[in-house]
Design an enzyme around this catalytic site. Structure first.
Site, short mmCIF file in Angstrom:
data_model
loop_
_atom_site.label_atom_id
_atom_site.label_comp_id
_atom_site.label_asym_id
_atom_site.label_seq_id
_atom_site.Cartn_x
_atom_site.Cartn_y
_atom_site.Cartn_z
N ARG A 128 0.69 -1.31 0.08
CA ARG A 128 0.00 -0.02 0.07
C ARG A 128 0.82 1.31 0.10
O ARG A 128 1.95 1.25 0.45
CB ARG A 128 -0.69 -0.06 1.30
CG ARG A 128 -2.22 -0.83 1.16
CD ARG A 128 -3.12 -0.70 2.26
NE ARG A 128 -2.36 -1.22 3.70
CZ ARG A 128 -1.85 -0.02 4.48
NH1 ARG A 128 -1.81 1.08 4.51
NH2 ARG A 128 -1.35 -0.67 5.65
N TYR A 185 -1.39 -3.56 -6.84
CA TYR A 185 -1.07 -4.53 -5.69
C TYR A 185 -2.27 -4.21 -4.55
O TYR A 185 -2.40 -3.06 -4.19
CB TYR A 185 0.13 -4.25 -5.36
CG TYR A 185 0.65 -5.21 -4.17
CD1 TYR A 185 1.41 -6.10 -4.84
CD2 TYR A 185 0.44 -5.05 -2.87
CE1 TYR A 185 1.74 -7.30 -3.89
CE2 TYR A 185 0.76 -6.05 -1.97
CZ TYR A 185 1.52 -7.09 -2.65
OH TYR A 185 2.22 -8.30 -1.54
N LYS A 240 -9.61 -2.10 1.54
CA LYS A 240 -9.39 -1.14 2.42
C LYS A 240 -10.15 0.32 2.17
O LYS A 240 -10.45 0.82 2.79
CB LYS A 240 -7.76 -0.62 2.67
CG LYS A 240 -6.99 -1.84 3.21
CD LYS A 240 -7.71 -2.17 4.64
CE LYS A 240 -7.23 -3.22 4.94
NZ LYS A 240 -5.91 -3.89 5.39
N HIS A 298 -11.00 -2.20 11.43
CA HIS A 298 -9.85 -3.06 10.76
C HIS A 298 -9.62 -4.05 11.96
O HIS A 298 -8.69 -3.82 12.73
CB HIS A 298 -8.46 -2.03 10.71
CG HIS A 298 -7.24 -2.54 9.81
ND1 HIS A 298 -6.21 -2.29 10.25
CD2 HIS A 298 -7.20 -3.87 9.02
CE1 HIS A 298 -5.24 -3.06 9.46
NE2 HIS A 298 -6.20 -3.85 8.65
N SER A 312 -1.49 -3.10 10.22
CA SER A 312 -1.17 -3.83 9.34
C SER A 312 0.20 -4.99 9.89
O SER A 312 0.93 -4.44 10.18
CB SER A 312 -0.74 -3.25 8.17
OG SER A 312 -2.13 -2.59 7.78
N CYS A 323 0.43 -7.18 12.00
CA CYS A 323 0.92 -7.31 13.53
C CYS A 323 0.14 -8.39 13.88
O CYS A 323 -0.26 -8.36 15.29
CB CYS A 323 0.25 -5.90 14.24
SG CYS A 323 1.62 -4.47 13.88
N ASP A 368 -9.52 -9.61 8.86
CA ASP A 368 -9.18 -8.22 8.53
C ASP A 368 -10.03 -7.00 8.74
O ASP A 368 -9.70 -6.09 9.18
CB ASP A 368 -8.63 -8.05 6.91
CG ASP A 368 -7.51 -6.95 6.89
OD1 ASP A 368 -6.55 -6.91 7.59
OD2 ASP A 368 -7.76 -6.26 5.81
N ARG A 371 2.18 -12.16 -0.19
CA ARG A 371 0.79 -12.53 0.33
C ARG A 371 0.37 -13.72 -0.35
O ARG A 371 0.73 -14.05 -1.45
CB ARG A 371 -0.13 -11.09 0.05
CG ARG A 371 0.31 -10.00 0.59
CD ARG A 371 -0.69 -9.63 1.84
NE ARG A 371 -0.26 -8.50 2.45
CZ ARG A 371 -0.74 -8.14 3.89
NH1 ARG A 371 -1.94 -8.78 4.17
NH2 ARG A 371 0.00 -7.23 4.36
#
Ligand code: GTP
Ligand code: SPV
Ligand code: MN
Length: 602
Positions: A77, A217, A226, A246, A268, A270, A293, A385
């Site tokens: 991002r 991406y 998001k 989130h 993110s 974590c 998420d 990912r």
């Protein structure tokens, strides 16, 4: 241009007009209307294999799975190039990049003019949340990236199924995405088209539009994630009295068979995916995954806070995922997966740092280059990912697609904090918990471009994702219990799996052992389990540490609430809070004053 409107499934004029307008603007060579079928999935994959965007993995090792290598300039991002185009700067607030909606729209119209020449436009109608849920919302993304179309197929409810609930409604979020690399006659394509120089991800919360240019991406390009499910949805949620967060959602069952649901907001990379599907290192306990998420939450008529997962699949961090740390993720990845920026083995399977204890002797790395352990570079990109359907997760919760949602008993806030924050502590009230959430900080990770390992405040893990003024967002949090009674609301907690010893190693084993913390939280929400009051909230007098290999000294350090460290923390929160000016709710300032008072008295 022939646009293949699915008129047998819908007659929605607003949708047809909007798509026709985008076709006229972007001028693709052809238009494909995504129906969501398996045949379509294979067609998209085949096209990308031919263009070199993805390569098939060995079907005997990883059936129906693919590996994509992105352009090295397009791997995460990009917060610097992400904008909230609300009417006034104050509507975006001090934590967002604001841009004027009018000038930004005309800039975008210039960028998008002819931007899909030589390419196919894919039209992807999608639904966030279970199809017939009251909280569900519909969007349509047009994109010239088959990778995006295929990823949407894995991570959202999409295709013809969505057109029925949409009906004749004009009420859908309009998402426009382009890689930003049109092809002239005869111009050869590249394997991962993108346009980093012109990259822009722009949100128009007032008109519920998202325009994204130049990146293929993740959260830059999968606009359902998001951009819609958090940035635009947070504005809808503010206007309509619900929450877009989130957060992971998990179900947890104790050895007596009693089940509760928890949500957790961590920034993110974590630990949300890992906690959401963890295998507890405590006999008799079970964790099941509703979402990893994003959570949409609202107080229902019975006065409890219910959550749904707007998504339908995972876009999870690969590095660090192994059968030791996250066996359920490994189980999810057996087949029908798209991997991005992981390494490839000579046998045609995938590898990433942490997958196995021993590094393979020879790989093709994420850049497509020969790799050996001696080279000293990572084989997979740190933000590599996997993309897979949620239904493939061996511990998917039976209620993950339930339109009613699941009732939440606890909300956890966490982040990567090498010091100060104890392993777990409980807020005294909803307002105090909102204070804790508003002050979480974390070391930055590879999920976003920029420096990694810098501690920054990331309120509710929403710093990059809140679509309006963060101070108003805090006020919205404080308002949520208004329609109910405090005892029906979830209990709020702070956690920290990432406290470090002097030598830099993690003090806490994490992963399956986080169940020990979940157990204490479970029992606290039942009014059981002992706790000790400290200046920052309630901490456990005792955790279940059976068969755990952590020394008493390390446990002490993990649980320590150090007054000196916390005075510095409180001062840093006060400094952070000045950013919000008059938008900071008085309740939060009062909570901070109260913290100072308790620290002074201790
Ligand atoms: P996003 O998808 O970016 O929102 O990330 P996430 O919050 O879902 O994080 P994820 O669960 O994918 O974990 C990110 C990284 O942290 C991975 O490399 C994990 O292996 C690692 N991690 C997750 N949980 C723990 C934990 O309890 N302890 C430690 N030490 N590492 C963890
Ligand atoms: C995050 O960065 O929080 C993610 C990955 O979950 S992305 O979809 O790229 O936002
Ligand atoms: Mn995330």
């Amino acid at each position: 241009m022939n646009i293949p409107f699915p008129s047998q499934v819908t007659q929605n004029e607003a949708l047809f007009d909007w798509v026709a307008g985008k076709v006229a603007l972007c001028q693709p060579d052809s238009v494909h209307w995504c129906d969501g079928s398996d045949a379509e999935y294979q067609m998209l994959a085949q096209r990308m294999v031919e263009s070199g965007t993805i390569e098939p993995l060995n079907p005997e090792l990883r059936p129906n799975s693919f590996l994509a290598h992105s352009d090295p300039r397009d791997v995460a991002r990009v917060e610097e190039q992400t904008f909230i185009c609300s009417k006034r700067p104050v509507d975006a607030g001090p934590t967002n990049n604001w841009r004027d909606p009018k000038t930004t729209k005309s800039h975008l119209l210039g960028l998008f003019d002819g931007c899909m020449k030589g390419r196919t436009m894919y039209v992807v109608p999608f639904c966030l949340g279970p199809l017939d849920s009251r909280i569900a919302r519909i969007g349509v993304e047009v994109t010239d990236s088959p990778y995006v179309a295929l990823s949407m197929r894995l991570t959202t409810r999409c295709g013809h199924d969505v057109l029925r609930p949409l009906g004749q409604s004009e009420n859908f979020v309009r998402c426009v995405h382009s890689l930003g690399l049109p092809l002239e006659e005869g111009q050869a394509d590249v394997s991962w088209p993108c346009n980093p120089e012109e990259r822009i991800i722009a949100h128009f919360p007032d008109t519920r539009q998202i325009w994204s240019f130049g990146s293929g991406y993740g959260g830059n390009a999968l606009l359902a994630k998001k951009c819609f499910a958090l940035r635009v949805a947070s504005v809808m949620a503010r206007d309509e009295g619900w929450m877009a967060e989130h957060m992971l959602i998990l179900g947890i069952t104790n050895p007596q068979g009693k089940k509760k649901y928890f949500a957790a907001a961590f920034p993110s990379a974590c630990g949300k995916t890992n906690l959401a599907m963890m295998t507890p290192n405590l006999p008799g306990w079970k964790v099941e995954c509703v979402g990893d998420d994003i959570a949409w939450l609202r107080v229902k008529a019975d006065g409890r806070l219910y959550a749904v997962n707007p998504e339908f699949g995972f876009f999870g961090v690969a590095p660090g995922t192994s059968s030791q740390t996250n066996p359920a993720a490994i189980g999810t990845l057996k087949r029908d997966v798209v991997f991005t920026n992981v390494a490839r083995t000579p046998e045609g399977d995938v590898w990433w740092e942490g997958l196995t204890d021993k590094k393979p002797p020879h790989l093709t790395d994420w850049r497509g280059q020969d790799w050996t352990p001696e080279g000293g570079t990572p084989a997979a990109h740190p933000n590599a990912r996997f993309t897979a359907r949620a239904s493939q997760c061996p511990v998917i919760d039976p209620a993950y697609d339930d339109p009613r949602g699941v009732p939440i008993s606890a909300i956890l806030f966490g982040g990567r904090r090498p010091s100060t924050i104890p392993l777990v502590y409980q807020a005294r009230s909803w307002a105090h918990g909102t204070f804790i959430g508003s002050t979480i900080a974390s070391e930055t990770t590879a999920a976003a471009s920029g420096q990694v390992g810098q501690i920054r405040r990331d309120p509710m893990a929403m710093l990059p994702f809140c679509g309006y003024h963060m101070g108003d967002y805090f006020a919205h949090w404080l308002d949520i219990p208004e329609s109910t009674t405090p005892d029906k609301m979830p209990r709020l907690f702070g956690v920290n799996w990432f406290r470090r010893a002097a030598d830099g190693s993690f003090l806490w084993p994490g992963f399956g052992d986080n169940a020990r913390v979940l157990k204490w939280i479970f029992e606290r929400t039942d009014g059981q389990a002992d706790a000790l009051e400290t200046p920052i909230g309630w901490v456990p007098t005792e955790l279940d540490l059976s068969k755990l290999n952590v020394s008493d000294e390390d446990m002490d350090q993990l649980m320590t609430v150090d007054t000196e460290e916390w005075r510095r923390e409180a001062a840093s929160i006060r400094e952070f809070y000045t950013r919000f000016g008059e938008h900071l709710p008085a309740e939060l300032r009062a909570e901070l004053d109260e913290l100072d008072r308790r620290l002074a008295a201790s």
